[in-house]
Design a protein around this motif. Structure first.
Motif, PDB file in Angstrom:
ATOM      1  N   LEU A 284      41.375  10.486  38.521  1.00 24.51           N
ATOM      2  CA  LEU A 284      42.425  11.484  38.724  1.00 24.51           C
ATOM      3  C   LEU A 284      41.861  12.898  38.633  1.00 24.51           C
ATOM      4  CD1 LEU A 284      45.469  12.032  39.115  1.00 24.51           C
ATOM      5  CD2 LEU A 284      45.687  12.001  36.612  1.00 24.51           C
ATOM      6  N   GLY A 285      40.874  13.091  37.753  1.00 24.51           N
ATOM      7  CA  GLY A 285      40.232  14.398  37.631  1.00 24.51           C
ATOM      8  C   GLY A 285      39.611  14.838  38.942  1.00 24.51           C
ATOM      9  N   ASN A 286      39.018  13.891  39.687  1.00 27.51           N
ATOM     10  CA  ASN A 286      38.458  14.218  40.999  1.00 27.51           C
ATOM     11  C   ASN A 286      39.560  14.632  41.972  1.00 27.51           C
ATOM     12  OD1 ASN A 286      36.596  14.090  43.375  1.00 27.51           O
ATOM     13  ND2 ASN A 286      37.839  12.308  43.850  1.00 27.51           N
ATOM     14  N   LEU A 287      40.696  13.941  41.928  1.00 23.53           N
ATOM     15  CA  LEU A 287      41.809  14.290  42.810  1.00 23.53           C
ATOM     16  C   LEU A 287      42.395  15.652  42.431  1.00 23.53           C
ATOM     17  CD1 LEU A 287      43.686  10.858  43.073  1.00 23.53           C
ATOM     18  CD2 LEU A 287      41.956  11.824  44.606  1.00 23.53           C
ATOM     19  N   ILE A 288      42.466  15.938  41.129  1.00 24.15           N
ATOM     20  CA  ILE A 288      42.936  17.250  40.671  1.00 24.15           C
ATOM     21  C   ILE A 288      42.004  18.344  41.181  1.00 24.15           C
ATOM     22  CG2 ILE A 288      43.282  18.716  38.640  1.00 24.15           C
ATOM     23  CD1 ILE A 288      44.197  16.213  37.137  1.00 24.15           C
ATOM     24  N   ASP A 289      40.706  18.052  41.148  1.00 20.79           N
ATOM     25  CA  ASP A 289      39.716  19.006  41.647  1.00 20.79           C
ATOM     26  C   ASP A 289      39.966  19.319  43.122  1.00 20.79           C
ATOM     27  OD1 ASP A 289      36.957  19.699  42.926  1.00 20.79           O
ATOM     28  OD2 ASP A 289      36.629  19.979  40.784  1.00 20.79           O
TER      29      ASP A 289
ATOM     30  N   THR B 243      33.482  37.778  49.493  1.00 19.85           N
ATOM     31  CA  THR B 243      33.249  38.931  50.365  1.00 19.85           C
ATOM     32  C   THR B 243      34.459  39.866  50.258  1.00 19.85           C
ATOM     33  OG1 THR B 243      34.318  37.978  52.331  1.00 19.85           O
ATOM     34  CG2 THR B 243      32.001  37.415  51.960  1.00 19.85           C
ATOM     35  N   ASP B 244      34.454  40.925  51.065  1.00 18.35           N
ATOM     36  CA  ASP B 244      35.562  41.880  51.021  1.00 18.35           C
ATOM     37  C   ASP B 244      36.808  41.372  51.738  1.00 18.35           C
ATOM     38  OD1 ASP B 244      34.039  43.707  49.604  1.00 18.35           O
ATOM     39  OD2 ASP B 244      33.225  44.623  51.423  1.00 18.35           O
ATOM     40  N   GLN B 245      36.684  40.320  52.525  1.00 15.92           N
ATOM     41  CA  GLN B 245      37.813  39.839  53.319  1.00 15.92           C
ATOM     42  C   GLN B 245      38.250  38.457  52.846  1.00 15.92           C
ATOM     43  OE1 GLN B 245      37.222  40.169  57.518  1.00 15.92           O
ATOM     44  NE2 GLN B 245      39.276  39.429  58.047  1.00 15.92           N
ATOM     45  N   LEU B 246      39.377  38.414  52.122  1.00 16.80           N
ATOM     46  CA  LEU B 246      39.930  37.157  51.629  1.00 16.80           C
ATOM     47  C   LEU B 246      40.689  36.459  52.753  1.00 16.80           C
ATOM     48  CD1 LEU B 246      40.570  35.274  49.178  1.00 16.80           C
ATOM     49  CD2 LEU B 246      42.642  36.646  48.844  1.00 16.80           C
ATOM     50  N   LEU B 247      40.378  35.181  52.977  1.00 18.99           N
ATOM     51  CA  LEU B 247      41.043  34.397  54.016  1.00 18.99           C
ATOM     52  C   LEU B 247      42.202  33.592  53.450  1.00 18.99           C
ATOM     53  CD1 LEU B 247      41.141  33.269  56.936  1.00 18.99           C
ATOM     54  CD2 LEU B 247      39.527  31.495  56.185  1.00 18.99           C
ATOM     55  N   ALA B 248      41.980  32.929  52.317  1.00 19.84           N
ATOM     56  CA  ALA B 248      43.013  32.082  51.717  1.00 19.84           C
ATOM     57  C   ALA B 248      42.679  31.858  50.248  1.00 19.84           C
ATOM     58  CB  ALA B 248      43.106  30.743  52.448  1.00 19.84           C
ATOM     59  N   GLY B 249      43.678  31.394  49.497  1.00 18.15           N
ATOM     60  CA  GLY B 249      43.449  31.074  48.091  1.00 18.15           C
ATOM     61  C   GLY B 249      43.447  32.291  47.192  1.00 18.15           C
ATOM     62  N   GLN B 250      43.043  32.053  45.953  1.00 17.55           N
ATOM     63  CA  GLN B 250      43.012  33.105  44.938  1.00 17.55           C
ATOM     64  C   GLN B 250      41.569  33.572  44.732  1.00 17.55           C
ATOM     65  OE1 GLN B 250      45.856  34.310  43.758  1.00 17.55           O
ATOM     66  NE2 GLN B 250      46.948  32.782  44.997  1.00 17.55           N
ATOM     67  N   PRO B 251      41.295  34.861  44.867  1.00 18.86           N
ATOM     68  CA  PRO B 251      39.911  35.340  44.777  1.00 18.86           C
ATOM     69  C   PRO B 251      39.253  35.089  43.424  1.00 18.86           C
ATOM     70  CG  PRO B 251      41.462  37.175  44.724  1.00 18.86           C
ATOM     71  CD  PRO B 251      42.252  35.959  45.085  1.00 18.86           C
ATOM     72  N   PHE B 252      40.073  34.974  42.363  1.00 18.31           N
ATOM     73  CA  PHE B 252      39.512  34.776  41.025  1.00 18.31           C
ATOM     74  C   PHE B 252      39.192  33.303  40.742  1.00 18.31           C
ATOM     75  CE2 PHE B 252      44.134  34.640  40.712  1.00 18.31           C
ATOM     76  CZ  PHE B 252      44.340  33.430  40.071  1.00 18.31           C
ATOM     77  N   LEU B 253      39.712  32.390  41.563  1.00 21.37           N
ATOM     78  CA  LEU B 253      39.489  30.962  41.330  1.00 21.37           C
ATOM     79  C   LEU B 253      38.290  30.505  42.143  1.00 21.37           C
ATOM     80  CD1 LEU B 253      40.460  28.411  39.926  1.00 21.37           C
ATOM     81  CD2 LEU B 253      41.953  27.952  41.891  1.00 21.37           C
ATOM     82  N   ARG B 254      37.198  30.202  41.435  1.00 17.88           N
ATOM     83  CA  ARG B 254      35.967  29.780  42.101  1.00 17.88           C
ATOM     84  C   ARG B 254      35.686  28.323  41.772  1.00 17.88           C
ATOM     85  NH1 ARG B 254      33.800  34.728  43.234  1.00 17.88           N
ATOM     86  NH2 ARG B 254      32.850  33.658  45.002  1.00 17.88           N
ATOM     87  N   ASN B 255      34.649  27.785  42.361  1.00 17.39           N
ATOM     88  CA  ASN B 255      34.358  26.359  42.222  1.00 17.39           C
ATOM     89  C   ASN B 255      34.103  25.961  40.769  1.00 17.39           C
ATOM     90  OD1 ASN B 255      31.928  24.007  42.508  1.00 17.39           O
ATOM     91  ND2 ASN B 255      33.737  23.755  43.784  1.00 17.39           N
ATOM     92  N   ASP B 256      33.401  26.812  40.010  1.00 13.87           N
ATOM     93  CA  ASP B 256      33.135  26.495  38.603  1.00 13.87           C
ATOM     94  C   ASP B 256      34.443  26.402  37.818  1.00 13.87           C
ATOM     95  OD1 ASP B 256      30.456  26.555  39.185  1.00 13.87           O
ATOM     96  OD2 ASP B 256      30.148  28.604  38.468  1.00 13.87           O
ATOM     97  N   GLY B 257      35.384  27.319  38.105  1.00 11.69           N
ATOM     98  CA  GLY B 257      36.673  27.289  37.434  1.00 11.69           C
ATOM     99  C   GLY B 257      37.469  26.041  37.790  1.00 11.69           C
ATOM    100  N   VAL B 258      37.413  25.637  39.053  1.00 17.49           N
ATOM    101  CA  VAL B 258      38.100  24.424  39.488  1.00 17.49           C
ATOM    102  C   VAL B 258      37.532  23.207  38.766  1.00 17.49           C
ATOM    103  CG1 VAL B 258      38.409  22.857  41.445  1.00 17.49           C
ATOM    104  CG2 VAL B 258      38.807  25.302  41.740  1.00 17.49           C
ATOM    105  N   ASN B 259      36.203  23.117  38.684  1.00 22.35           N
ATOM    106  CA  ASN B 259      35.570  21.993  37.989  1.00 22.35           C
ATOM    107  C   ASN B 259      35.957  21.944  36.519  1.00 22.35           C
ATOM    108  OD1 ASN B 259      34.255  21.270  40.348  1.00 22.35           O
ATOM    109  ND2 ASN B 259      32.344  22.291  39.817  1.00 22.35           N
ATOM    110  N   PHE B 260      35.976  23.112  35.881  1.00 21.04           N
ATOM    111  CA  PHE B 260      36.329  23.196  34.467  1.00 21.04           C
ATOM    112  C   PHE B 260      37.764  22.739  34.233  1.00 21.04           C
ATOM    113  CE2 PHE B 260      38.183  25.549  30.926  1.00 21.04           C
ATOM    114  CZ  PHE B 260      37.292  25.272  29.903  1.00 21.04           C
ATOM    115  N   LEU B 261      38.684  23.235  35.050  1.00 24.59           N
ATOM    116  CA  LEU B 261      40.095  22.890  34.890  1.00 24.59           C
ATOM    117  C   LEU B 261      40.339  21.406  35.160  1.00 24.59           C
ATOM    118  CD1 LEU B 261      41.782  25.972  36.620  1.00 24.59           C
ATOM    119  CD2 LEU B 261      41.831  25.414  34.181  1.00 24.59           C
ATOM    120  N   ALA B 262      39.737  20.882  36.220  1.00 23.73           N
ATOM    121  CA  ALA B 262      39.949  19.479  36.584  1.00 23.73           C
ATOM    122  C   ALA B 262      39.424  18.552  35.507  1.00 23.73           C
ATOM    123  CB  ALA B 262      39.274  19.180  37.921  1.00 23.73           C
TER     124      ALA B 262
END
Length: 258
Positions: A197-202, A224-243
């Motif tokens: 489930l942690g993988n699915l949450i990720d 970069t300076d141009q955000l396309l989608a998502g939250q700029p403060f949420l990065r892959n390390d944060g996603v892994n930690f939360l999941a």
């Protein structure tokens, strides 16, 4: 203890020689080893080693089959401090709670977080071998390698990984840590379920991870300076930690109620 220290030094040496980690990643691994030496039951040594070497082995096969590095990824193949931290700190929290309160349940939650990290790592690495379509939780087809995407091969491999790691740790607990040898057996199904489930949450949280455009209009997860989608403060390390952390907390809730 002497054998453990020698083994730890050899592991750091191999990680440095093979360029598995950046300099900051080596520091993080050193701090992790110090914690394990002083506070963690021996089976968690095996669990972390399984996670570390399993990822390295898959990357080895990627090189053999000439799989290119993920062009979307925020970082390269070498793990840095924050990547090591994100994949280990939730486990260390639950180990510490297990030591303080002498509760088997916290050790089981620690195994769950480690399982979630391994399951997610396998999904990401093995998924690169997939030639099939990749979808996100919105059932929208996305480019392979983009956070939030799931392939049939990667998801299947992650489920197998969620079974293999707790099985391996169960054996270690039975052999080397008699006082709580029942933990992995008593909670095994919950660990497997919550680890997967942690993988699915990720993957779900990957929908909200910041995605950007490069100056030439290509999608990237590097800021970069141009955000396309998502939250700029949420990065892959944060996603892994939360999941990983959420998988352990969900396990505790399920185990408490059932």
């Amino acid at each position: 203890m002497i054998f453990s220290i020698i083994f730890a030094l050899l592991l750091l040496m191999v990680a440095f020689i093979k360029h598995w980690l950046t300099v900051s990643g080596l520091w993080a691994l050193g701090l992790l080893i110090i914690f394990l030496l002083n506070f963690a039951p021996l089976p968690f040594w095996g669990g972390f080693l399984f996670l570390f070497l399993g990822s390295a082995l898959i990357q080895f096969f990627q090189k053999i089959f000439q799989k290119t590095e993920n062009s979307f990824a925020e970082k390269g193949g070498q793990r840095d401090f924050w990547q090591v931290f994100a994949n280990s700190f939730p486990t260390l929290i639950f180990i510490t709670l297990g030591n303080i309160f002498s509760k088997d349940l916290f050790y089981a939650a620690a195994i769950t977080t480690l399982t979630a990290s391994f399951s997610d790592t396998v999904a990401s690495e093995v998924g690169q071998f997939s030639n099939g379509p990749v979808y996100n939780f919105k059932l929208k087809k996305v480019s392979p390698g983009l956070s939030g995407g799931m392939s049939l091969l990667g998801t299947g491999a992650s489920f197998i990984a969620a079974i293999i790691l707790p099985t391996f740790m169960s054996i270690l607990f039975i052999l080397f840590f008699q006082p709580v040898k029942i933990i992995p057996l008593k909670y095994f199904l919950g660990i497997v379920f919550c680890g997967f489930l942690g993988n699915l949450i990720d993957s779900f949280l990957g929908l909200f991870q910041g995605k950007f455009l490069t100056p030439n209009g290509q999608i990237t997860e590097k800021k970069t300076d141009q955000l396309l989608a998502g939250q700029p403060f949420l990065r892959n390390d944060g996603v892994n930690f939360l999941a990983s952390g959420l998988s352990g907390l969900i396990f505790l809730v399920i185990a408490y109620w059932f």
